[in-house]
Design an enzyme around this catalytic site. Structure first.
Site, PDB file in Angstrom:
ATOM      1  N   ASP A 221       0.848  -1.188   0.000  1.00 41.16           N
ATOM      2  CA  ASP A 221       0.000   0.000   0.000  1.00 41.16           C
ATOM      3  C   ASP A 221       0.887   1.242   0.000  1.00 41.16           C
ATOM      4  OD1 ASP A 221      -2.516  -1.417   0.289  1.00 41.16           O
ATOM      5  OD2 ASP A 221      -1.855  -1.869   2.323  1.00 41.16           O
ATOM      6  N   ASP A 260      -1.531  -2.326  -4.872  1.00 45.00           N
ATOM      7  CA  ASP A 260      -2.456  -2.647  -3.782  1.00 45.00           C
ATOM      8  C   ASP A 260      -3.223  -1.363  -3.459  1.00 45.00           C
ATOM      9  OD1 ASP A 260      -3.801  -4.082  -1.882  1.00 45.00           O
ATOM     10  OD2 ASP A 260      -2.055  -4.577  -0.673  1.00 45.00           O
ATOM     11  N   ASP A 264      -4.601   2.473   3.561  1.00 41.65           N
ATOM     12  CA  ASP A 264      -5.325   1.511   4.393  1.00 41.65           C
ATOM     13  C   ASP A 264      -5.202   1.937   5.851  1.00 41.65           C
ATOM     14  OD1 ASP A 264      -5.997   0.064   2.185  1.00 41.65           O
ATOM     15  OD2 ASP A 264      -4.914  -1.755   2.737  1.00 41.65           O
ATOM     16  N   ARG A 319     -13.732   1.207  -3.286  1.00 44.48           N
ATOM     17  CA  ARG A 319     -13.186   1.427  -1.940  1.00 44.48           C
ATOM     18  C   ARG A 319     -12.827   2.889  -1.693  1.00 44.48           C
ATOM     19  NH1 ARG A 319      -9.037  -3.703  -0.921  1.00 44.48           N
ATOM     20  NH2 ARG A 319     -10.535  -5.354  -1.454  1.00 44.48           N
TER      21      ARG A 319
END
Length: 441
Positions: A221, A260, A264, A319
């Site tokens: 990430d 990715d 997050d 997302r």
């Protein structure tokens, strides 16, 4: 060793940051008064009531740093050294220019003997099948050599941020390429005015058992908030930059995925505010809570309190965010969808999402019903949202057009930690003009 397809060497192109406010001019003095001077963006702290990050002790980062703990960095090695210096004493790290974490390219990270063509030849579905994963492959196999190469990249591109730290870009063109910022098990971190070009996984893993046709799985990430508290991410730009998925090849009939997430927030993290950022040109963008498993849930329940306000989400697939467990307040954001759009808000396990006063710009043929995606049954609040300039009841339109995924309205909490709420009608102009790196006023 065969050169890696598509990603090869990360280019040295200078990323153009978004234009807008006058570029930052950062000065450094050693007086006590300078340390408290909020006119210097490097010493600014998150304001009162500015989202969950302001809760309790608030988020001050390295604002109290003395002159011995203020660093200006221009290289990846220099950045890592500054992070490690001084432990958790308050520190300010000023990033000047664009720093490439993989400046020598992917091939420099591969172990001797790794060969991508050999990897493709051995694990081709017509030869290997789709019933057995690669976890048991020995160290000297193509998969074993891939794992070792991936370990090299992991150590190279991850940077661990200590507590009580401010990382801030100098001017409009500061940022990182190919880096993975790890805000892990710490408290009190500020990240501002940086452009992040998403890391490219040089060595994705083929998993034959992932879906009915197999899939390439990538790591890294761009930024991870993991088990951390009081974090403020402000006026940053997150983008795939010169390596969008649209340029990626396919192998075994499947996209060779090398990205990715962009951000997050996971594993019991709490009290996070993300404001005035631009998230652009990416697939799986922002995940809050990473697992439905009961072992993970035990550490997430009662945490994952996050505020997202005045962010620009442009040309994303999904997302933005997907939420599990947390009380997440999403207001005054602008979502600009492209033709590959799947959804914005993912309603996950025990999530408590409040999505209000947001604006959506959808292309012709994409229904507002797609804005919400039900993963599990959790109530939410979605009021005063506009789609293409018109007020739309997002829950009602979702339930009318997707009756198999009925959503429940009216969550059981009301956000109180908000700054000025802009008129929903004004959100596109306000956010598009001021969000992203290079726009701190």
């Amino acid at each position: 060793m065969h050169p890696q397809r598509w990603h090869g060497h990360v280019t040295t192109r200078t990323m153009a940051a978004l234009v807008g406010c006058t570029a930052l001019v950062l000065t450094l003095t050693g007086t006590a008064s300078a340390q408290a001077d909020t006119s210097d963006p490097a010493r600014q702290t998150l304001g009162a009531k500015d989202g969950w990050g302001s809760y309790g002790s608030g988020t001050t980062g390295g604002a109290a740093a003395d002159t011995d703990h203020v660093y200006t960095v221009t290289t990846w090695a220099g950045f890592k050294a500054a992070l490690a210096a001084g432990g958790s004493a308050p520190k300010i790290i000023k990033v000047k220019g664009t720093i490439d974490a993989v400046s020598e390219g992917c091939d420099a990270l591969a172990v001797p003997g790794y060969d991508f063509d050999a990897y493709l030849a051995k694990y081709a579905p017509e030869k290997w099948g789709l019933d057995t994963d690669l976890s048991a492959e020995p160290d000297d196999s193509p998969e074993g050599l891939r794992r070792a190469s991936a370990d090299n990249q992991d150590q190279q591109i991850k940077a661990n941020v200590p507590a009580n730290t401010t990382i801030i870009g100098v001017g409009r063109n500061a940022g990182f390429k190919g880096a993975s910022l790890q805000i892990k098990a710490v408290d009190n971190v500020i990240v501002r005015n940086l452009t992040f070009e998403s890391p490219v996984d040089c060595f994705p893993q083929w998993d034959p058992t992932d879906t009915s046709t197999g899939a390439w799985n990538s790591e890294y990430d761009t930024a991870v908030v993991y088990g951390s508290t009081h974090v403020w991410l402000d006026h940053n730009t997150f983008t795939d930059g010169s390596h969008p998925d649209s340029k990626a090849p396919t192998y075994f009939g499947t996209l060779y995925q090398q990205h990715d997430g962009e951000l997050d927030i996971v594993r019991g993290s709490n009290y996070v505010t993300a404001s005035w950022n631009a998230f652009a040109d990416h697939d799986k963008t922002l995940m809050i809570g990473n697992s439905d498993s009961e072992s993970t849930a035990a550490g997430d329940r009662g945490k994952l309190k996050v505020t997202l306000h005045h962010n620009l989400f442009r040309n994303l697939v999904e997302r933005a965010p997907r939420v599990r467990f947390g009380q997440v307040d999403v207001y005054n954001n602008h979502f600009v969808a492209g033709q590959d759009y799947v959804y914005s808000f993912g309603i996950g396990k025990e999530s408590q999402l409040v999505a209000e006063h947001n604006a959506f710009t959808l292309p012709a043929g994409i229904s507002p019903a797609k804005i919400l995606k039900k993963w599990m049954d959790s109530p939410l609040t979605a009021a005063d949202n506009r789609v293409n300039g018109k007020v739309v009841d997002l829950i009602a339109v979702h339930n009318a057009e997707i009756p198999g995924e009925m959503l429940r309205s009216d969550g059981d909490w009301t956000p109180t930690l908000r700054t000025k709420i802009d008129s929903t009608k004004a959100v596109p102009a306000v956010v598009d003009h001021r969000a992203g790196a290079g726009r701190i006023c």
